[in-house]
Design an enzyme around this catalytic site. Sequence first.
Site, short mmCIF file in Angstrom:
data_model
loop_
_atom_site.label_atom_id
_atom_site.label_comp_id
_atom_site.label_asym_id
_atom_site.label_seq_id
_atom_site.Cartn_x
_atom_site.Cartn_y
_atom_site.Cartn_z
NE ARG A 189 31.97 15.74 -4.85
CZ ARG A 189 31.82 15.19 -6.11
NH1 ARG A 189 31.74 15.39 -6.90
NH2 ARG A 189 31.46 13.62 -5.85
CG HIS B 46 26.79 17.01 -9.86
ND1 HIS B 46 27.38 17.17 -8.52
CD2 HIS B 46 27.59 16.11 -10.19
CE1 HIS B 46 28.25 16.41 -8.31
NE2 HIS B 46 28.60 15.64 -9.41
#
Length: 312
Positions: free
Chosen positions: A227, A275
């Site tokens: 993250r 991502h």
Amino acid sequence: MTIKVVVAGDTPQYTQAWRDRFARAYEGAEFTVWADGQPPIDADYAIVWRPQGALFRQERHLKAAFNLGAGVDSLLSLPDLPSDLPIVRLEDAGMALQMADYVLHGIIHASRGFGDYAAFQQAGRWSPMPAMRHRDWPVGIMGLGAIGSQVARAVANAGYPVAGWSRSARQLQGIQSFSGASQLDAFLQRSRVLVNLLPLTPDTENILDRQTLQKLKRGGYLINVARGAHVVDEDLLALIDSGHLQGALLDVFRTEPLPADHPYWTHPRVRITPHIAAITLDEEAVQQSNKKIQLLERGDTITGLVARGAGY
Ligand code: NDP
Ligand code: OXD
């Protein structure tokens, strides 16, 4: 009695597509797309990916919520999420293999100097560099869970010395194991490539700051696939600019999509991807979640339950 399941995602098209996949695979259950303001359907289960908090105000009798991803940080941050609602996350479900590819690509890019060779090509330069030795590129993997443990194995199989760091001590053949805050420094100091596969929790937020990153071996490289909020961006950039780190491969960011004016877009030693390191696979996710609903309905236990206190 028919089992009722609501499906709630972050876009209507995405949510409808997931509803249809789940419905096709589980005849004994009724799957409904959730929409804010619709009358409650009194669902037994929710299948979610970044849902609105209103879901949990409307559906008051859920037995569990199934997250369509491995990381539950955004779900757990919803103030409306009942504190006693069991949360189930995806366990691997085909993501570990994708992640191993991505991480190996990053390690090989750094250790074989492919960034330099790309620059040499641009400059029209024919410039071979000396051979690299795997032993000079010790890899440290933060997080040895469902994904991290398989990535560690793949990297070790590729010939790199590998160590892992986790909360509790883990035994993995061929992987040096470190655990807890007391062993973090020793883990960092023996690592040249650092791969982040930790969940985002209050304990791990901002963990990749100047203090930790400067403990890596000189010429180190960061691969962040967990993250964005694990990394203090300014500290990472300062350590790359000072030469302590040779660069970074980043798949996740504090704000996604990454803002157009962010320095990562243009930094010559930073490579970014949007991502995609490991994408949720529909067949595997549907099969794993539906199987667990069936087990819960039979009164059996399941794995993949989030420990709410620990945050993952
Ligand atoms: P798991 O929950 O299976 O594993 C988490 C690991 O982190 C465990 O080894 C755990 O230790 C360790 N850990 C947790 N907190 C700490 C801490 N405070 N200190 C040290 N170690 C800690 O997660 P997954 O492997 O399934 O996924 C990891 C993360 O990868 C996800 O949370 C998500 O953020 C990210 N991800 C990113 C994707 C992408 O496309 N970029 C795709 C999929 C996942 P212990 O073993 O002791 O419990
Ligand atoms: C996940 C992700 O957590 O895709 O599964 O980031």
